[in-house]
Design a protein around this motif. Structure first.
Motif, PDB file in Angstrom:
ATOM      1  N   ALA A  35       0.815  -1.229   0.000  1.00 21.49           N
ATOM      2  CA  ALA A  35       0.000   0.000   0.000  1.00 21.49           C
ATOM      3  C   ALA A  35       0.844   1.274   0.000  1.00 21.49           C
ATOM      4  O   ALA A  35       0.459   2.294   0.566  1.00 21.49           O
ATOM      5  N   GLU A  36       1.979   1.236  -0.686  1.00 22.32           N
ATOM      6  CA  GLU A  36       2.846   2.415  -0.774  1.00 22.32           C
ATOM      7  C   GLU A  36       2.631   3.108  -2.110  1.00 22.32           C
ATOM      8  O   GLU A  36       2.584   2.464  -3.158  1.00 22.32           O
ATOM      9  N   GLU A  37       2.515   4.424  -2.066  1.00 23.27           N
ATOM     10  CA  GLU A  37       2.237   5.194  -3.269  1.00 23.27           C
ATOM     11  C   GLU A  37       3.510   5.449  -4.078  1.00 23.27           C
ATOM     12  O   GLU A  37       4.507   5.912  -3.539  1.00 23.27           O
ATOM     13  N   LEU A  38       3.446   5.135  -5.371  1.00 23.06           N
ATOM     14  CA  LEU A  38       4.571   5.406  -6.268  1.00 23.06           C
ATOM     15  C   LEU A  38       4.498   6.840  -6.777  1.00 23.06           C
ATOM     16  O   LEU A  38       5.479   7.576  -6.766  1.00 23.06           O
ATOM     17  N   PHE A  39       3.337   7.239  -7.247  1.00 24.09           N
ATOM     18  CA  PHE A  39       3.088   8.625  -7.618  1.00 24.09           C
ATOM     19  C   PHE A  39       1.586   8.886  -7.496  1.00 24.09           C
ATOM     20  O   PHE A  39       0.768   7.958  -7.473  1.00 24.09           O
ATOM     21  N   ALA A  40       1.235  10.171  -7.397  1.00 29.64           N
ATOM     22  CA  ALA A  40      -0.158  10.560  -7.209  1.00 29.64           C
ATOM     23  C   ALA A  40      -0.688  11.269  -8.443  1.00 29.64           C
ATOM     24  O   ALA A  40       0.066  11.860  -9.230  1.00 29.64           O
ATOM     25  N   GLU A  41      -1.988  11.189  -8.614  1.00 28.94           N
ATOM     26  CA  GLU A  41      -2.652  11.901  -9.688  1.00 28.94           C
ATOM     27  C   GLU A  41      -2.311  13.390  -9.590  1.00 28.94           C
ATOM     28  O   GLU A  41      -2.410  13.996  -8.527  1.00 28.94           O
ATOM     29  N   THR A  95      -0.347   2.810  -6.802  1.00 31.69           N
ATOM     30  CA  THR A  95      -0.099   2.335  -5.444  1.00 31.69           C
ATOM     31  C   THR A  95       0.186   0.842  -5.468  1.00 31.69           C
ATOM     32  O   THR A  95      -0.498   0.091  -6.174  1.00 31.69           O
ATOM     33  N   SER A  96       1.176   0.404  -4.713  1.00 30.99           N
ATOM     34  CA  SER A  96       1.471  -1.024  -4.642  1.00 30.99           C
ATOM     35  C   SER A  96       0.363  -1.741  -3.889  1.00 30.99           C
ATOM     36  O   SER A  96      -0.194  -1.216  -2.926  1.00 30.99           O
ATOM     37  N   VAL A  97       0.039  -2.956  -4.322  1.00 34.98           N
ATOM     38  CA  VAL A  97      -0.960  -3.770  -3.637  1.00 34.98           C
ATOM     39  C   VAL A  97      -0.293  -4.588  -2.537  1.00 34.98           C
ATOM     40  O   VAL A  97      -0.813  -4.728  -1.443  1.00 34.98           O
ATOM     41  N   GLY A  98       0.882  -5.131  -2.825  1.00 34.44           N
ATOM     42  CA  GLY A  98       1.700  -5.818  -1.833  1.00 34.44           C
ATOM     43  C   GLY A  98       3.139  -5.370  -2.024  1.00 34.44           C
ATOM     44  O   GLY A  98       3.395  -4.352  -2.671  1.00 34.44           O
ATOM     45  N   ASP A  99       4.090  -6.106  -1.467  1.00 32.35           N
ATOM     46  CA  ASP A  99       5.497  -5.784  -1.710  1.00 32.35           C
ATOM     47  C   ASP A  99       5.762  -5.856  -3.211  1.00 32.35           C
ATOM     48  O   ASP A  99       5.437  -6.855  -3.868  1.00 32.35           O
TER      49      ASP A  99
END
Length: 225
Positions: A35-41, A95-99
């Motif tokens: 659940a880590e965000e890579l980039f946002a809208e 956003t990542s779903v898992g690792d």
């Protein structure tokens, strides 16, 4: 890192081993936790990403706070192609779903790559065309398909990427919450849960925690039409 998965990514399929290795060296590796965000809208974007391990969800948020899940992507798939050709604000949040492990290619590395390997341009254009076709299909589904049909189609789509054989069908470990699954088909959680319960009562599938076992794929295909 699984090099076989990397080589299956569309960006690499048009290249020979030497060129693929050179491209890989120019790409940056990124690791994300659950659940880590890579980039946002709305963020400025100039980088394409290839998923090596894990899953990434792409979503958008309306002005009134409602969320829509556009896609869930897995190993070998790529996203962010638009930013390579037209750097600008991101049109979705990733956003990542898992690792998850990804590798990214920046806009500044694209021109040298295309000069040396123009065939890559065709691959990227094909990827953009598939994305546009998928968007058109999703819009058509929202207009012409009912919620159970969209749920069936979404589960079948997830099974093509994340499914693996199980004793009584196809296990799809999508790792999505009920709310996220509802966002993926553009419906309320209650309506989607009702459709899933109906499918389960008919013996078409079995529900598990953040997963589903598809037990009658043919029936689901008919329902998805």
């Amino acid at each position: 890192m699984d090099d076989d998965i990397v080589r299956r990514a569309p960006l690499f399929t048009a290249l020979d081993e030497e060129a693929a290795a050179t491209l890989r060296q120019s790409m940056t590796e990124v690791s994300l936790g659950r659940a880590e965000e890579l980039f946002a809208e709305g963020d400025q974007g100039d980088r394409l990403y290839v998923i090596v391990e894990g899953k990434v969800k792409l979503g958008r948020t309306s002005s009134d706070g409602r969320e829509n899940l556009l896609a869930v992507l897995g190993p070998g798939e790529m996203f962010g192609e638009l930013s390579l050709f037209d750097p600008g604000p991101r049109n979705a949040t990733a956003t990542s779903v898992g690792d998850t492990v990804l590798i990214g290619l920046g806009h500044e590395d694209l021109n040298p790559l295309l000069m040396a390997h123009p065939e890559v341009a065709q691959v990227l254009l094909q990827a953009l065309a598939r994305r546009l076709r998928r968007t058109n299909d999703s819009l058509a589904d929202l207009v012409f398909s009912d919620v159970p049909g969209r749920v069936a189609k979404a589960l079948l789509d997830l099974s093509t990427r994340f499914g693996r054989p199980a004793d009584d069908g196809v296990l799809v470990a999508h790792e999505l919450t009920q709310e996220e699954l509802a966002q993926l088909v553009g419906a309320s959680r209650e309506t989607v849960n009702k459709a899933l319960a109906d499918f389960a009562s008919r013996g078409w599938l079995r529900l598990e925690a953040r997963a589903v076992v598809l037990m009658d794929v043919e029936r689901l295909r008919r329902r998805a039409r």
